[in-house]
Design an enzyme around this catalytic site. Structure first.
Site, PDB file in Angstrom:
ATOM      1  N   GLU A  83       0.656  68.445 -19.120  1.00 56.44           N
ATOM      2  CA  GLU A  83       1.705  68.593 -20.131  1.00 56.44           C
ATOM      3  C   GLU A  83       2.018  67.254 -20.792  1.00 56.44           C
ATOM      4  OE1 GLU A  83       4.805  71.743 -19.019  1.00 56.44           O
ATOM      5  OE2 GLU A  83       4.191  70.960 -17.062  1.00 56.44           O
ATOM      6  N   ARG A 119       0.033  63.135 -21.896  1.00 52.02           N
ATOM      7  CA  ARG A 119      -1.065  62.542 -22.656  1.00 52.02           C
ATOM      8  C   ARG A 119      -2.071  61.858 -21.739  1.00 52.02           C
ATOM      9  NH1 ARG A 119      -2.098  60.510 -27.741  1.00 52.02           N
ATOM     10  NH2 ARG A 119      -3.459  58.694 -27.787  1.00 52.02           N
ATOM     11  N   GLU A 179       8.547  58.783 -10.917  1.00 48.81           N
ATOM     12  CA  GLU A 179       9.780  59.480 -11.289  1.00 48.81           C
ATOM     13  C   GLU A 179       9.850  59.734 -12.797  1.00 48.81           C
ATOM     14  OE1 GLU A 179      13.651  57.283 -11.617  1.00 48.81           O
ATOM     15  OE2 GLU A 179      14.078  58.401  -9.781  1.00 48.81           O
ATOM     16  N   ALA A 180      10.457  60.844 -13.167  1.00 47.79           N
ATOM     17  CA  ALA A 180      10.624  61.186 -14.582  1.00 47.79           C
ATOM     18  C   ALA A 180      11.303  60.047 -15.331  1.00 47.79           C
ATOM     19  CB  ALA A 180      11.449  62.465 -14.712  1.00 47.79           C
ATOM     20  N   GLY A 204       2.600  44.641 -15.485  1.00 44.90           N
ATOM     21  CA  GLY A 204       3.491  43.528 -15.182  1.00 44.90           C
ATOM     22  C   GLY A 204       4.879  43.926 -14.706  1.00 44.90           C
ATOM     23  N   LYS A 226       4.297  42.522  -8.618  1.00 46.45           N
ATOM     24  CA  LYS A 226       3.974  43.173  -9.884  1.00 46.45           C
ATOM     25  C   LYS A 226       3.228  44.475  -9.602  1.00 46.45           C
ATOM     26  CE  LYS A 226       3.920  39.091 -12.833  1.00 46.45           C
ATOM     27  NZ  LYS A 226       3.142  38.270 -13.790  1.00 46.45           N
ATOM     28  N   ARG A 273      10.078  54.862  -8.298  1.00 41.37           N
ATOM     29  CA  ARG A 273      11.359  55.389  -8.781  1.00 41.37           C
ATOM     30  C   ARG A 273      12.201  54.238  -9.317  1.00 41.37           C
ATOM     31  NH1 ARG A 273      14.200  56.549  -2.834  1.00 41.37           N
ATOM     32  NH2 ARG A 273      14.920  54.393  -2.501  1.00 41.37           N
ATOM     33  N   ASN A 299      16.057  52.644  -9.313  1.00 43.30           N
ATOM     34  CA  ASN A 299      17.356  52.677  -8.646  1.00 43.30           C
ATOM     35  C   ASN A 299      18.421  53.031  -9.668  1.00 43.30           C
ATOM     36  OD1 ASN A 299      19.980  51.618  -7.623  1.00 43.30           O
ATOM     37  ND2 ASN A 299      18.707  51.042  -5.852  1.00 43.30           N
ATOM     38  N   SER A 300      19.129  54.117  -9.432  1.00 41.36           N
ATOM     39  CA  SER A 300      20.097  54.610 -10.418  1.00 41.36           C
ATOM     40  C   SER A 300      21.313  53.709 -10.565  1.00 41.36           C
ATOM     41  CB  SER A 300      20.555  56.016 -10.027  1.00 41.36           C
ATOM     42  OG  SER A 300      21.183  56.012  -8.768  1.00 41.36           O
TER      43      SER A 300
END
Length: 342
Positions: free
Chosen positions: A219, A221, A277-278, A285, A302, A315, A317-318
């Site tokens: 779904e 590229r 993660e989305a 880099g 890196k 992911r 970190n929020s």
């Protein structure tokens, strides 16, 4: 042993220049018997050649091929002898850089027919040999000849539909590989390798010299040069950075049973069973914080240092926005029902 061979039916402009060629049954590494017949019948001088074939020559070739048991190619040569469009016999003794449009089209066909993998044929310099064309409901048209063709269609009470203006045609006008689903065929270019069991949804895209090894959900590229392993899922709007995107010479790939989340992207090759993660785009880099099983920081490196490694979860970190990586303890499993009819 020669590299490849094909009997093609193509399109030329008013100056006799090749615009495109269709090879129904290209042959990879044709045997010596087949090539000996070609040499004797066509007066083939050797080397990589695209030979314009007249009807009489094709009829003679069909008879000669039939006598040595090459029934498929004999039948094709016989049909080409009656073609209303020009025919070409293209022979690649070696996988050298192409020198003509028919040679480029033969190489692209080899990949889409699954006779060669991406990076398995030499495609250096092909852009200069592929004319930019109007791809229409009446086939390929030279852009300089398009206005007159549009006018002629109107005068005859028709509308000439221009589907795209590009150097590459859509793959399915030339090849429909076994066992695939493609929701929007305009989004898969000739020269794509679409493995059996692959589903390409409406927003999926596969460039030339790129593709999937097998059962995959696409779904996002797949850029030029990128291969996606079996069982992997590229989420909606995600992206892979190809070598043509300015990402250097590193070959980007996605391993088996990986997941790249929606609107995410990669600029490094992933090993097997990796997740991104989305919304997270990882370039070579990108600074990545390595975490242990207790989510404690081990070191910051890196992303390129993690290239091709398996079982990783990337992911963000929020709270801090830092890109983190830890061991991925679960592999994805594609819904078998989605691929049951491939």
């Amino acid at each position: 042993m020669s590299f490849a061979f094909g009997i093609g039916i193509g399109t030329q402009n008013n100056q006799g220049e090749w615009l495109e060629v269709f090879y129904q049954k290209p042959v990879m590494t044709p045997d010596n018997t087949l090539m000996e017949v070609i040499r004797n019948t066509m007066g083939y001088p050797g080397g990589n050649q695209a030979i314009n074939a007249a009807a009489e020559q094709l009829s003679q070739l069909a008879n000669a091929l039939r006598q040595v048991g090459e029934t498929d190619q004999a039948a094709l040569a016989g049909k080409a002898a009656n073609s209303k469009r020009p025919a070409v016999i293209t022979i690649l003794e070696t996988d050298a850089a192409a020198s003509s449009t028919p040679e480029v089209y033969l190489k692209l066909h080899l990949i889409s027919h699954r006779l060669a993998k991406p990076h398995g044929v030499k495609l250096d310099g092909i852009f200069g040999l592929l004319p930019n064309l109007a791809w229409t409901n009446e086939g390929a048209i030279d852009l300089n000849e398009l206005p007159e063709r549009q006018l002629q269609a109107r005068l005859e009470g028709r509308t000439l539909e221009v589907k795209s203006v590009d150097k590459f045609p859509q793959m399915t006008d030339y090849v429909v590989p076994k066992g695939v689903r493609i929701a929007d065929t305009a989004r898969v270019r000739l020269g794509a390798y679409v493995g059996e069991g692959t589903t390409v949804m409406h927003e999926g895209f596969i460039n030339f010299n790129a593709g999937t090894e097998g059962t995959s959900m696409i779904e996002g590229r797949i850029s030029a040069g990128v291969m996606v392993g079996k069982g992997s899922d590229l989420g909606g709007g995600c992206s892979t950075m190809g070598t043509l995107s300015g990402g250097g010479n590193i070959i980007i790939a996605v391993g088996e049973n990986c997941l790249i989340g929606a609107n995410a992207g990669i600029g490094i090759p992933l090993g097997d069973r990796c997740k991104v993660e989305a919304g997270l785009y990882i370039t070579a880099g990108t600074k990545v914080a390595l975490l242990d099983d207790n989510n404690e920081l081990v070191e910051v490196i890196k992303a390129r240092d993690l290239a091709n490694q398996t079982d990783l979860l990337f992911r963000r970190n929020s709270q801090t926005g830092a890109v983190e990586c830890k061991t991925n303890k679960s592999a994805i499993e594609l819904n078998e029902e989605l691929h049951a009819n491939n």
